[in-house]
Design an enzyme around this catalytic site. Structure first.
Site, PDB file in Angstrom:
ATOM      1  N   MET A 268       0.836  -1.198   0.000  1.00 49.15           N
ATOM      2  CA  MET A 268       0.000   0.000   0.000  1.00 49.15           C
ATOM      3  C   MET A 268       0.871   1.248   0.000  1.00 49.15           C
ATOM      4  O   MET A 268       0.407   2.349   0.324  1.00 49.15           O
ATOM      5  CB  MET A 268      -0.943  -0.005   1.209  1.00 49.15           C
ATOM      6  CG  MET A 268      -1.918  -1.191   1.159  1.00 49.15           C
ATOM      7  SD  MET A 268      -3.424  -0.921   2.079  1.00 49.15           S
ATOM      8  CE  MET A 268      -2.789  -0.673   3.715  1.00 49.15           C
TER       9      MET A 268
ATOM     10  N   LEU B 278       6.601   3.131   1.616  1.00 52.39           N
ATOM     11  CA  LEU B 278       7.531   1.995   1.670  1.00 52.39           C
ATOM     12  C   LEU B 278       8.622   2.205   2.707  1.00 52.39           C
ATOM     13  O   LEU B 278       9.165   3.301   2.859  1.00 52.39           O
ATOM     14  CB  LEU B 278       8.142   1.769   0.282  1.00 52.39           C
ATOM     15  CG  LEU B 278       7.112   1.476  -0.818  1.00 52.39           C
ATOM     16  CD1 LEU B 278       7.806   1.318  -2.168  1.00 52.39           C
ATOM     17  CD2 LEU B 278       6.282   0.230  -0.506  1.00 52.39           C
ATOM     18  N   HIS B 279       8.928   1.141   3.441  1.00 52.64           N
ATOM     19  CA  HIS B 279       9.940   1.176   4.499  1.00 52.64           C
ATOM     20  C   HIS B 279      10.841  -0.041   4.355  1.00 52.64           C
ATOM     21  O   HIS B 279      10.726  -0.807   3.379  1.00 52.64           O
ATOM     22  CB  HIS B 279       9.270   1.247   5.874  1.00 52.64           C
ATOM     23  CG  HIS B 279       8.214   0.186   6.093  1.00 52.64           C
ATOM     24  ND1 HIS B 279       8.506  -1.156   6.202  1.00 52.64           N
ATOM     25  CD2 HIS B 279       6.860   0.284   6.191  1.00 52.64           C
ATOM     26  CE1 HIS B 279       7.403  -1.831   6.395  1.00 52.64           C
ATOM     27  NE2 HIS B 279       6.381  -0.994   6.373  1.00 52.64           N
TER      28      HIS B 279
ATOM     29  N   GLY C 224      10.887  -2.886   5.726  1.00 52.50           N
ATOM     30  CA  GLY C 224      10.189  -4.166   5.596  1.00 52.50           C
ATOM     31  C   GLY C 224       9.824  -4.448   4.145  1.00 52.50           C
ATOM     32  O   GLY C 224      10.017  -5.561   3.636  1.00 52.50           O
ATOM     33  N   HIS C 225       9.301  -3.414   3.471  1.00 52.68           N
ATOM     34  CA  HIS C 225       8.978  -3.579   2.050  1.00 52.68           C
ATOM     35  C   HIS C 225      10.246  -3.838   1.237  1.00 52.68           C
ATOM     36  O   HIS C 225      10.251  -4.647   0.311  1.00 52.68           O
ATOM     37  CB  HIS C 225       8.288  -2.321   1.508  1.00 52.68           C
ATOM     38  CG  HIS C 225       6.971  -1.998   2.145  1.00 52.68           C
ATOM     39  ND1 HIS C 225       6.776  -0.875   2.906  1.00 52.68           N
ATOM     40  CD2 HIS C 225       5.782  -2.644   2.137  1.00 52.68           C
ATOM     41  CE1 HIS C 225       5.520  -0.824   3.321  1.00 52.68           C
ATOM     42  NE2 HIS C 225       4.891  -1.891   2.875  1.00 52.68           N
TER      43      HIS C 225
ATOM     44  N   LYS D 164       5.063 -10.500   8.724  1.00 57.88           N
ATOM     45  CA  LYS D 164       4.550  -9.493   9.662  1.00 57.88           C
ATOM     46  C   LYS D 164       3.023  -9.558   9.726  1.00 57.88           C
ATOM     47  O   LYS D 164       2.425  -9.374  10.775  1.00 57.88           O
ATOM     48  CB  LYS D 164       5.031  -8.118   9.191  1.00 57.88           C
ATOM     49  CG  LYS D 164       4.217  -6.925   9.619  1.00 57.88           C
ATOM     50  CD  LYS D 164       4.588  -6.480  10.994  1.00 57.88           C
ATOM     51  CE  LYS D 164       4.061  -5.125  11.392  1.00 57.88           C
ATOM     52  NZ  LYS D 164       2.736  -4.766  10.983  1.00 57.88           N
TER      53      LYS D 164
ATOM     54  N   THR E  86       8.810  -2.834  11.616  1.00 62.32           N
ATOM     55  CA  THR E  86       8.596  -1.650  10.777  1.00 62.32           C
ATOM     56  C   THR E  86       7.199  -1.732  10.165  1.00 62.32           C
ATOM     57  O   THR E  86       6.716  -2.808   9.807  1.00 62.32           O
ATOM     58  CB  THR E  86       9.656  -1.528   9.668  1.00 62.32           C
ATOM     59  OG1 THR E  86       9.620  -2.705   8.867  1.00 62.32           O
ATOM     60  CG2 THR E  86      11.043  -1.368  10.239  1.00 62.32           C
TER      61      THR E  86
END
Ligand code: AMP
Length: 290
Positions: A37, A40-41, A43-44, A156, A191
């Site tokens: 979605m 972006l961090h 984790g992405h 996650k 995250t």
């Protein structure tokens, strides 16, 4: 990967419509999809790296899916940062960013939807009615649009991963679902795009979630009851923190069905937690080897 990614040096091709996507994926070889979605961090990014290793062409979809938000949830204020998301994708060697509008994804009322059945009505599904129907419907639309060989999801969101796996199996969808490990900040907080909502004090309270899960995991050798009790004890303390951690659920479940792990459960289980800190709802989980 057999050849260099076609767009890796110039940044990803950003497409908004099914026609643009089809053109972008002509001669794409083995395709991996990473549905997101946006906002972006790290984790992405870790999901993109898993995809990059396994495919010739990596597609990241960025779509804040209205169908999976309840009427009182954060659809309107969910962070939308397509330019920085595209820069992140460029750094990770992503080939195509699919960023459709709501109208493109839902040109008419979505009357046909995909339901997860009983496993989608527990835990996240109980707290967020309609959530998994929204998720499965958009994931199946994205899988049909992109036609990937594999799709990468984060552990996650363990219940989401389980219902997606179940959908793909039950509906004979020709795609491999890959689960990628949860990325955490150094202090243990998983995250999440929603972490930007947290004040410093809320972020400090949010750390009780991962602490509770670790306490539960540390009791694995004593069985399911001890795992639940150890995690619960940390969360009881967190209820008195400032600001408090308001527990939604804590559950120890079978990773494939998300049914409660019985007292004599052996092997892998998922210890999952959801809680509210201030106005922000957070979820986290760990795998527990019983
Ligand atoms: P979202 O953009 O929040 O819908 O997440 C898109 C994908 O990234 C989902 O498969 C999530 O499970 C995954 N994801 C989100 N946060 C993390 C994280 N901290 N570690 C690994 N995967 C994650």
């Amino acid at each position: 990967m057999t050849e260099p990614a076609p767009h890796a040096s110039t940044g990803p091709l950003v497409v908004h419509t099914p026609d643009e996507l089809r053109r972008a994926l002509a001669d794409a070889g083995r395709v991996a999809l990473v549905p997101t979605m946006g906002a972006l961090h790290e984790g992405h990014r870790s999901l993109m790296r898993v995809a990059r290793e396994r495919a010739d062409t990596v597609v990241v979809s960025v779509f804040v899916n209205p169908l999976q938000f309840g009427p009182n949830e954060d659809f309107d204020r969910y962070p939308r940062t397509l330019d920085t998301d595209t820069a992140v994708c460029a750094q990770e060697g992503v080939d195509v960013v699919l960023a459709p509008s709501v109208n493109t994804m839902y040109p008419a009322e979505q009357t046909v939807t995909v339901h997860a059945g009983a496993m989608g009505e527990r835990l996240e599904g109980a707290s967020r009615p309609g959530f998994f129907t929204g998720v499965l419907t958009v994931v199946s639309k994205l899988l049909h649009l992109v036609g990937p060989d594999l799709a990468v999801f984060g552990r996650k969101d363990a219940q989401q991963l389980a219902v997606v796996r179940r959908m793909v199996a039950d509906l004979n969808m020709p795609v491999e679902i890959v689960g990628a490990p949860t990325l955490r900040d150094p202090d243990g907080l998983a995250t999440s795009s929603r972490n930007v909502y947290l004040s410093d004090a809320e972020r400090a309270s949010a750390l009780f979630l991962s602490r509770a899960l670790e306490a539960g995991r540390a009791a694995a050798s004593e069985g399911p009851g001890a795992v639940r009790a150890a995690a619960r004890a940390v969360l009881d303390g967190a209820a008195g923190a400032t600001p408090p951690v308001e527990l939604d659920y804590l559950a120890l479940v079978d990773p494939a069905t998300f049914a409660d792990a019985p007292a004599d459960h052996r092997g892998e289980a998922v210890l999952a937690v959801a809680a509210r800190v201030g106005a922000t709802r957070l979820i986290d989980n760990v795998s527990v080897d019983l």
